[in-house]
Enzyme design. Structure first.
Site, mmCIF file in Angstrom:
data_model
loop_
_atom_site.group_PDB
_atom_site.id
_atom_site.type_symbol
_atom_site.label_atom_id
_atom_site.label_comp_id
_atom_site.label_asym_id
_atom_site.label_seq_id
_atom_site.Cartn_x
_atom_site.Cartn_y
_atom_site.Cartn_z
ATOM 1 N N GLY A 10 0.730 -1.225 0.019
ATOM 2 C CA GLY A 10 -0.071 -0.005 -0.054
ATOM 3 C C GLY A 10 0.771 1.148 0.069
ATOM 4 C CD GLN A 11 -0.836 7.118 -0.693
ATOM 5 O OE1 GLN A 11 -0.482 7.914 -1.737
ATOM 6 N NE2 GLN A 11 -1.684 7.061 -0.226
ATOM 7 C CB ALA A 58 -7.624 0.714 6.200
ATOM 8 C CE1 TYR A 123 -10.595 4.533 7.384
ATOM 9 C CE2 TYR A 123 -11.022 7.005 7.421
ATOM 10 C CZ TYR A 123 -10.187 5.812 7.348
ATOM 11 O OH TYR A 123 -8.762 5.966 7.298
HETATM 12 N N1 LIG Z 1 -4.723 7.437 2.471
HETATM 13 C C1 LIG Z 1 -5.192 8.228 3.376
HETATM 14 O O1 LIG Z 1 -5.358 9.547 3.000
HETATM 15 C C2 LIG Z 1 -5.220 7.980 4.792
HETATM 16 C C3 LIG Z 1 -5.701 9.205 5.841
HETATM 17 C C4 LIG Z 1 -5.752 8.857 7.062
HETATM 18 C C5 LIG Z 1 -5.323 7.676 7.547
HETATM 19 N N2 LIG Z 1 -5.252 6.499 6.599
HETATM 20 C C6 LIG Z 1 -4.843 5.207 7.083
HETATM 21 O O2 LIG Z 1 -3.599 4.895 6.713
HETATM 22 C C7 LIG Z 1 -3.473 3.497 6.583
HETATM 23 C C8 LIG Z 1 -2.832 3.428 5.143
HETATM 24 O O3 LIG Z 1 -3.297 4.039 4.244
HETATM 25 P P1 LIG Z 1 -2.729 3.936 2.704
HETATM 26 O O4 LIG Z 1 -3.146 5.128 1.891
HETATM 27 O O5 LIG Z 1 -1.459 3.503 2.468
HETATM 28 O O6 LIG Z 1 -3.619 2.490 2.176
HETATM 29 P P2 LIG Z 1 -3.483 1.752 0.863
HETATM 30 O O7 LIG Z 1 -2.638 2.200 -0.133
HETATM 31 O O8 LIG Z 1 -5.092 1.215 0.486
HETATM 32 O O9 LIG Z 1 -2.838 0.538 1.677
HETATM 33 C C9 LIG Z 1 -3.547 -0.245 2.741
HETATM 34 C C10 LIG Z 1 -2.903 -1.906 2.248
HETATM 35 O O10 LIG Z 1 -3.788 -2.739 3.321
HETATM 36 C C11 LIG Z 1 -4.186 -3.932 2.292
HETATM 37 N N3 LIG Z 1 -5.468 -4.423 3.070
HETATM 38 C C12 LIG Z 1 -6.660 -4.019 2.675
HETATM 39 N N4 LIG Z 1 -7.429 -4.596 3.392
HETATM 40 C C13 LIG Z 1 -6.659 -5.638 4.078
HETATM 41 C C14 LIG Z 1 -7.125 -6.822 4.827
HETATM 42 N N5 LIG Z 1 -8.537 -6.880 5.366
HETATM 43 N N6 LIG Z 1 -6.348 -7.546 5.339
HETATM 44 C C15 LIG Z 1 -4.813 -7.305 4.811
HETATM 45 N N7 LIG Z 1 -4.492 -6.404 4.061
HETATM 46 C C16 LIG Z 1 -5.423 -5.641 3.815
HETATM 47 C C17 LIG Z 1 -4.015 -3.525 0.966
HETATM 48 O O11 LIG Z 1 -4.111 -4.420 -0.081
HETATM 49 P P3 LIG Z 1 -5.144 -4.419 -1.178
HETATM 50 O O12 LIG Z 1 -5.253 -3.063 -2.015
HETATM 51 O O13 LIG Z 1 -4.219 -5.674 -2.073
HETATM 52 O O14 LIG Z 1 -6.495 -4.965 -1.008
HETATM 53 C C18 LIG Z 1 -3.120 -2.606 0.976
HETATM 54 O O15 LIG Z 1 -1.795 -2.813 0.634
HETATM 55 C C19 LIG Z 1 -5.035 3.006 6.558
HETATM 56 O O16 LIG Z 1 -4.943 2.295 7.865
HETATM 57 C C20 LIG Z 1 -5.638 4.313 6.509
HETATM 58 O O17 LIG Z 1 -6.890 3.957 7.263
HETATM 59 C C21 LIG Z 1 -4.907 6.771 5.302
#
Ligand SMILES: NC(=O)c1ccc[n+]([C@@H]2O[C@H](COP(=O)([O-])OP(=O)(O)OC[C@H]3O[C@@H](n4cnc5c(N)ncnc54)[C@H](OP(=O)(O)O)[C@@H]3O)[C@@H](O)[C@H]2O)c1
Length: 290
Positions: A10-11, A58, A123
């Site tokens: 993920g990101q 997430a 969420y």
């Molecule tokens: N993006 C934002 O702006 C933001 C803001 C505030 C907080 N956050 C938090 O920061 C964290 C990281 O965000 P991000 O942007 O890096 O998200 P992301 O790119 O969507 O990365 C999440 C990773 O978790 C994996 N994943 C999803 N569901 C899963 C599950 N049930 N079991 C195991 N792995 C799973 C995804 O794999 P697949 O894609 O292959 O399913 C992906 O590799 C999250 O916890 C999010 O709630 C994000």
């Protein structure tokens, strides 16, 4: 240290793997390797015997969480519990990545870790439950991040705001961006560096805000992207009421990361982070040093 990163493709996960790899053994776990909602799958963590597990997994499509609160809870809350309890069984640190959306947005000052959370959408409620479950493992960290941009792009959201703005500009579209929601844009490389440093420094367990410093509206963020790229783009400011969404969003969710300063960690300003991101992605040539 042996550090497992869940959501490693993920990101944020991508940059966490890089940040820890320089001085630790990293076990990178993609969604194919582990399903956090499944306790049986999380039991694998015990065989891997990490010293710390960073759970970035997430379900974070905010509007979709309103339609699928059960899935939001299965991944964001029960998933956090499964990871935290598996860690507890083996004495490992459980670190949960949470969000600025645990706050209601009524503040006009950056939120502190001591401010009471009061989420206003499914969420945020599910992530707050994830925080509470994570705390069932005494050896825990909750890292609240916000408005992420990183080179991998959010797999769960299909990219990030910076790339979305650049794509619109390339198409020559007139762009309108909301100006009445303020937040702390955060470069995943900076967040990952701070998270790895905190864990390395053995900072006390608990909750930490990890965002780039400063705040802006989404309109101001878009304007800064185009300014950094030297693009003249027809950009309009809009009210969030122009773009109704299924989930309510906090009107103000800037976080203060000042607590990190106690461990010698200063978060760079978001405009500086944006410039480095644009360089990393090849959108900008690095400034030449005379
Ligand atoms: N993006 C934002 O702006 C933001 C803001 C505030 C907080 N956050 C938090 O920061 C964290 C990281 O965000 P991000 O942007 O890096 O998200 P992301 O790119 O969507 O990365 C999440 C990773 O978790 C994996 N994943 C999803 N569901 C899963 C599950 N049930 N079991 C195991 N792995 C799973 C995804 O794999 P697949 O894609 O292959 O399913 C992906 O590799 C999250 O916890 C999010 O709630 C994000």
């Amino acid at each position: 240290m042996r550090v497992a990163v869940i959501g490693s493709s993920g990101q944020l996960g991508t940059d966490l793997v890089k940040a820890f790899s320089s001085s630790h053994e990293v076990i990178a776990l993609t969604h194919r390797d582990i399903e956090v909602a499944d306790p049986g799958s999380c039991a694998r963590l015990k065989e891997l015997a990490p010293d710390a597990v960073i759970n970035t997994a997430a379900f974070h499509k905010t509007d979709q969480c309103e339609d699928e609160p059960l899935k939001a809870f299965q991944v964001n809350a029960i998933g956090a519990r499964n990871v935290a309890l598996a860690c507890r069984d083996i004495g490992a640190i459980a670190a949960f990545i949470s969000t600025d959306y645990v706050f209601d947005g009524k503040s006009r000052l950056p939120y502190l870790e001591s401010d009471p959370p009061s989420p206003i959408n499914a969420y945020g409620i599910s992530k707050l439950a994830g925080e509470l479950f994570t705390r069932q493992n005494e050896r825990h960290y909750v890292f609240r991040v916000a408005s992420l941009f990183g080179s991998a792009g959010a797999s769960g959201k299909g990219g990030n705001f910076v790339e979305a703005m650049i794509a619109k500009a390339r198409k020559g579209e007139t762009i309108s961006v909301i100006d009445d929601i303020r937040m702390s844009p955060t470069y995943t490389r900076d967040a990952a560096a701070a998270i790895s440093a905190l864990i390395e420094k053995k900072a006390p367990f608990g909750t930490y805000h990890v965002t780039n410093s400063g705040e802006c509206s989404w309109f101001e963020f878009a304007a800064a992207i185009f300014e950094a790229l030297g693009l003249k783009v027809p950009l309009g400011a809009a009210s969030s009421s122009t773009y109704p969404t299924k989930a309510r969003r906090p009107a103000y969710s800037a976080l203060s990361s000042n607590k990190l300063g106690r461990w010698g960690i200063e978060m760079p300003r978001w405009k500086d982070a944006l410039r480095r991101y644009l360089e990393e992605k090849g959108h900008l040539k690095p400034l030449s040093v005379a």
